[in-house]
Motif scaffolding. Structure first.
Motif, PDB file in Angstrom:
ATOM      1  N   PRO A  53       0.811  -1.224   0.000  1.00  0.00           N
ATOM      2  CA  PRO A  53       0.000   0.000   0.000  1.00  0.00           C
ATOM      3  C   PRO A  53       0.844   1.274   0.000  1.00  0.00           C
ATOM      4  CG  PRO A  53      -0.923  -1.601   1.527  1.00  0.00           C
ATOM      5  CD  PRO A  53       0.415  -2.126   1.089  1.00  0.00           C
ATOM      6  N   SER A  54       1.871   1.359   0.871  1.00  0.00           N
ATOM      7  CA  SER A  54       2.739   2.541   0.924  1.00  0.00           C
ATOM      8  C   SER A  54       4.042   2.198   1.623  1.00  0.00           C
ATOM      9  CB  SER A  54       2.054   3.689   1.671  1.00  0.00           C
ATOM     10  OG  SER A  54       2.954   4.778   1.791  1.00  0.00           O
ATOM     11  N   LEU A  55       5.151   2.616   1.027  1.00  0.00           N
ATOM     12  CA  LEU A  55       6.463   2.341   1.622  1.00  0.00           C
ATOM     13  C   LEU A  55       6.629   2.978   2.997  1.00  0.00           C
ATOM     14  CD1 LEU A  55       8.660   2.827  -1.550  1.00  0.00           C
ATOM     15  CD2 LEU A  55       8.280   0.687  -0.321  1.00  0.00           C
ATOM     16  N   ASP A  56       5.874   4.022   3.274  1.00  0.00           N
ATOM     17  CA  ASP A  56       6.011   4.751   4.535  1.00  0.00           C
ATOM     18  C   ASP A  56       5.192   4.156   5.665  1.00  0.00           C
ATOM     19  OD1 ASP A  56       7.930   6.730   3.921  1.00  0.00           O
ATOM     20  OD2 ASP A  56       6.431   7.845   2.794  1.00  0.00           O
ATOM     21  N   THR A  57       4.940   2.859   5.629  1.00  0.00           N
ATOM     22  CA  THR A  57       4.275   2.179   6.739  1.00  0.00           C
ATOM     23  C   THR A  57       5.150   1.020   7.190  1.00  0.00           C
ATOM     24  OG1 THR A  57       3.047   0.655   5.323  1.00  0.00           O
ATOM     25  CG2 THR A  57       1.981   2.769   5.823  1.00  0.00           C
ATOM     26  N   GLY A  58       4.963   0.591   8.412  1.00  0.00           N
ATOM     27  CA  GLY A  58       5.832  -0.423   9.003  1.00  0.00           C
ATOM     28  C   GLY A  58       5.901  -1.737   8.258  1.00  0.00           C
ATOM     29  N   VAL A  59       4.749  -2.325   7.922  1.00  0.00           N
ATOM     30  CA  VAL A  59       4.747  -3.627   7.253  1.00  0.00           C
ATOM     31  C   VAL A  59       5.315  -3.508   5.846  1.00  0.00           C
ATOM     32  CG1 VAL A  59       3.313  -5.569   6.480  1.00  0.00           C
ATOM     33  CG2 VAL A  59       2.842  -4.477   8.678  1.00  0.00           C
ATOM     34  N   CYS A  60       4.947  -2.444   5.133  1.00  0.00           N
ATOM     35  CA  CYS A  60       5.455  -2.246   3.767  1.00  0.00           C
ATOM     36  C   CYS A  60       6.973  -2.054   3.774  1.00  0.00           C
ATOM     37  CB  CYS A  60       4.772  -1.048   3.111  1.00  0.00           C
ATOM     38  SG  CYS A  60       2.985  -1.215   2.996  1.00  0.00           S
ATOM     39  N   ASP A  61       7.455  -1.297   4.740  1.00  0.00           N
ATOM     40  CA  ASP A  61       8.887  -1.084   4.923  1.00  0.00           C
ATOM     41  C   ASP A  61       9.583  -2.433   5.128  1.00  0.00           C
ATOM     42  OD1 ASP A  61      11.053   1.154   6.237  1.00  0.00           O
ATOM     43  OD2 ASP A  61      11.176  -0.869   7.061  1.00  0.00           O
ATOM     44  N   LYS A  62       9.063  -3.241   6.039  1.00  0.00           N
ATOM     45  CA  LYS A  62       9.676  -4.547   6.328  1.00  0.00           C
ATOM     46  C   LYS A  62       9.601  -5.487   5.134  1.00  0.00           C
ATOM     47  CE  LYS A  62       9.068  -4.208  11.270  1.00  0.00           C
ATOM     48  NZ  LYS A  62       8.191  -4.474  12.387  1.00  0.00           N
ATOM     49  N   GLN A  63       8.478  -5.461   4.418  1.00  0.00           N
ATOM     50  CA  GLN A  63       8.323  -6.322   3.249  1.00  0.00           C
ATOM     51  C   GLN A  63       9.365  -5.971   2.188  1.00  0.00           C
ATOM     52  OE1 GLN A  63       4.292  -6.725   1.808  1.00  0.00           O
ATOM     53  NE2 GLN A  63       4.956  -7.220  -0.270  1.00  0.00           N
ATOM     54  N   THR A  64       9.550  -4.692   1.944  1.00  0.00           N
ATOM     55  CA  THR A  64      10.517  -4.268   0.935  1.00  0.00           C
ATOM     56  C   THR A  64      11.935  -4.594   1.368  1.00  0.00           C
ATOM     57  OG1 THR A  64       8.979  -2.553   0.255  1.00  0.00           O
ATOM     58  CG2 THR A  64      11.265  -2.304  -0.474  1.00  0.00           C
ATOM     59  N   ARG A  65      12.246  -4.383   2.632  1.00  0.00           N
ATOM     60  CA  ARG A  65      13.579  -4.739   3.155  1.00  0.00           C
ATOM     61  C   ARG A  65      13.837  -6.242   3.054  1.00  0.00           C
ATOM     62  NH1 ARG A  65      15.989  -0.723   6.411  1.00  0.00           N
ATOM     63  NH2 ARG A  65      14.590   1.026   6.816  1.00  0.00           N
ATOM     64  N   LYS A  66      12.820  -7.050   3.373  1.00  0.00           N
ATOM     65  CA  LYS A  66      12.971  -8.512   3.329  1.00  0.00           C
ATOM     66  C   LYS A  66      13.272  -8.970   1.895  1.00  0.00           C
ATOM     67  CE  LYS A  66      12.527 -12.850   4.678  1.00  0.00           C
ATOM     68  NZ  LYS A  66      13.551 -13.517   5.457  1.00  0.00           N
ATOM     69  N   PHE A  67      12.522  -8.476   0.926  1.00  0.00           N
ATOM     70  CA  PHE A  67      12.782  -8.884  -0.457  1.00  0.00           C
ATOM     71  C   PHE A  67      14.100  -8.301  -0.960  1.00  0.00           C
ATOM     72  CE2 PHE A  67       8.155  -9.981  -0.740  1.00  0.00           C
ATOM     73  CZ  PHE A  67       8.364 -11.340  -0.971  1.00  0.00           C
ATOM     74  N   ASN A  68      14.519  -7.142  -0.481  1.00  0.00           N
ATOM     75  CA  ASN A  68      15.825  -6.588  -0.822  1.00  0.00           C
ATOM     76  C   ASN A  68      16.935  -7.525  -0.336  1.00  0.00           C
ATOM     77  OD1 ASN A  68      17.536  -4.238  -1.740  1.00  0.00           O
ATOM     78  ND2 ASN A  68      18.143  -4.320   0.412  1.00  0.00           N
ATOM     79  N   GLU A  69      16.805  -7.994   0.895  1.00  0.00           N
ATOM     80  CA  GLU A  69      17.779  -8.925   1.476  1.00  0.00           C
ATOM     81  C   GLU A  69      17.795 -10.247   0.718  1.00  0.00           C
ATOM     82  OE1 GLU A  69      17.676 -11.617   5.428  1.00  0.00           O
ATOM     83  OE2 GLU A  69      17.335  -9.471   5.752  1.00  0.00           O
ATOM     84  N   GLU A  70      16.620 -10.791   0.431  1.00  0.00           N
ATOM     85  CA  GLU A  70      16.526 -12.074  -0.270  1.00  0.00           C
ATOM     86  C   GLU A  70      17.039 -11.968  -1.707  1.00  0.00           C
ATOM     87  OE1 GLU A  70      15.881 -15.011   0.972  1.00  0.00           O
ATOM     88  OE2 GLU A  70      15.442 -14.203   2.955  1.00  0.00           O
ATOM     89  N   ALA A  71      16.801 -10.849  -2.369  1.00  0.00           N
ATOM     90  CA  ALA A  71      17.254 -10.673  -3.750  1.00  0.00           C
ATOM     91  C   ALA A  71      18.764 -10.792  -3.858  1.00  0.00           C
ATOM     92  CB  ALA A  71      16.782  -9.328  -4.296  1.00  0.00           C
ATOM     93  N   CYS A  94      14.102   4.830  -0.716  1.00  0.00           N
ATOM     94  CA  CYS A  94      15.185   3.887  -1.048  1.00  0.00           C
ATOM     95  C   CYS A  94      16.537   4.434  -0.625  1.00  0.00           C
ATOM     96  CB  CYS A  94      15.187   3.566  -2.537  1.00  0.00           C
ATOM     97  SG  CYS A  94      13.831   2.517  -3.052  1.00  0.00           S
ATOM     98  N   GLY A  95      16.789   5.700  -0.915  1.00  0.00           N
ATOM     99  CA  GLY A  95      18.050   6.326  -0.535  1.00  0.00           C
ATOM    100  C   GLY A  95      18.245   6.363   0.965  1.00  0.00           C
ATOM    101  N   ASP A  96      17.195   6.685   1.683  1.00  0.00           N
ATOM    102  CA  ASP A  96      17.266   6.766   3.147  1.00  0.00           C
ATOM    103  C   ASP A  96      17.459   5.401   3.789  1.00  0.00           C
ATOM    104  OD1 ASP A  96      16.852   9.487   2.956  1.00  0.00           O
ATOM    105  OD2 ASP A  96      14.781   9.434   3.712  1.00  0.00           O
ATOM    106  N   ASN A  97      17.072   4.330   3.094  1.00  0.00           N
ATOM    107  CA  ASN A  97      17.077   2.998   3.689  1.00  0.00           C
ATOM    108  C   ASN A  97      18.060   2.024   3.053  1.00  0.00           C
ATOM    109  OD1 ASN A  97      14.799   3.033   5.772  1.00  0.00           O
ATOM    110  ND2 ASN A  97      13.890   4.045   4.006  1.00  0.00           N
ATOM    111  N   GLY A  98      18.907   2.502   2.141  1.00  0.00           N
ATOM    112  CA  GLY A  98      19.936   1.651   1.550  1.00  0.00           C
ATOM    113  C   GLY A  98      19.387   0.492   0.733  1.00  0.00           C
TER     114      GLY A  98
END
Length: 166
Positions: A53-71, A94-98
């Motif tokens: 729904p939006s990168l600026d929420t907790g679950v969305c943030d974690k989901q994107t980080r998890k797939f970034n790590e797995e990728a 993305c810039g703020d979160n590496g």
């Protein structure tokens, strides 16, 4: 379509439900530099379409980080995180979160992805949380429409689908 809720309230999804075995529907979203991205632009590799729904929420943030790590572990896999956040906000996030292994793309312009994959929430103009794995032949090999938009997807099932599709 499966019943989806957002904060436990039912929502209406626009578009058609995508199922395993379907040919992946085409779409047009915007990259962070405002250039268009379509299904064709992602071809010839296994893809994860991680919808939030939006990168600026907790679950969305974690989901994107998890797939970034797995990728970074999976090798030749393209991961798109798709939301209706503006491309400028996605680039900042993305810039703020590496985030380097996931490409964030925006469906804010016309909900092309949301309608093609049946995740556009009519009442909010957001996308429902979902994960799609597409093989290198554009076949849908994994689908998860997360029943409650504030819950996490089944990361392991998605990663297993990627491994089987390679």
């Amino acid at each position: 379509m499966a019943a989806i809720t957002f904060k436990e309230k039912p929502v209406t999804l626009q578009g058609s439900e995508v199922k395993v075995g379907d040919k992946a529907p085409d779409f047009s979203v915007l990259a962070n530099d405002l250039s268009p991205i379509t299904l064709e632009d992602t071809k010839d590799t296994v893809r994860i379409f991680s919808v939030v729904p939006s990168l600026d929420t907790g679950v969305c943030d974690k989901q994107t980080r998890k797939f970034n790590e797995e990728a970074s572990k999976l090798g030749n896999v393209k991961v798109l995180t798709i939301s209706v956040d503006l491309p400028f906000a996605q680039r900042r996030w993305c810039g703020d979160n590496g985030i380097e292994n996931v490409q964030t793309v925006s469906d804010h312009r016309d909900l092309s992805f949301g309608k093609a994959y049946g995740v556009a929430i009519e009442e909010m103009r957001l996308l429902a949380r979902a994960v799609f794995v597409i093989d290198s032949n554009d076949e849908v090999v994994y689908v998860e429409y997360v029943k409650e938009a504030t819950d996490h997807p089944d990361y392991e099932a998605a990663i297993d689908a990627v491994k089987r599709a390679k």
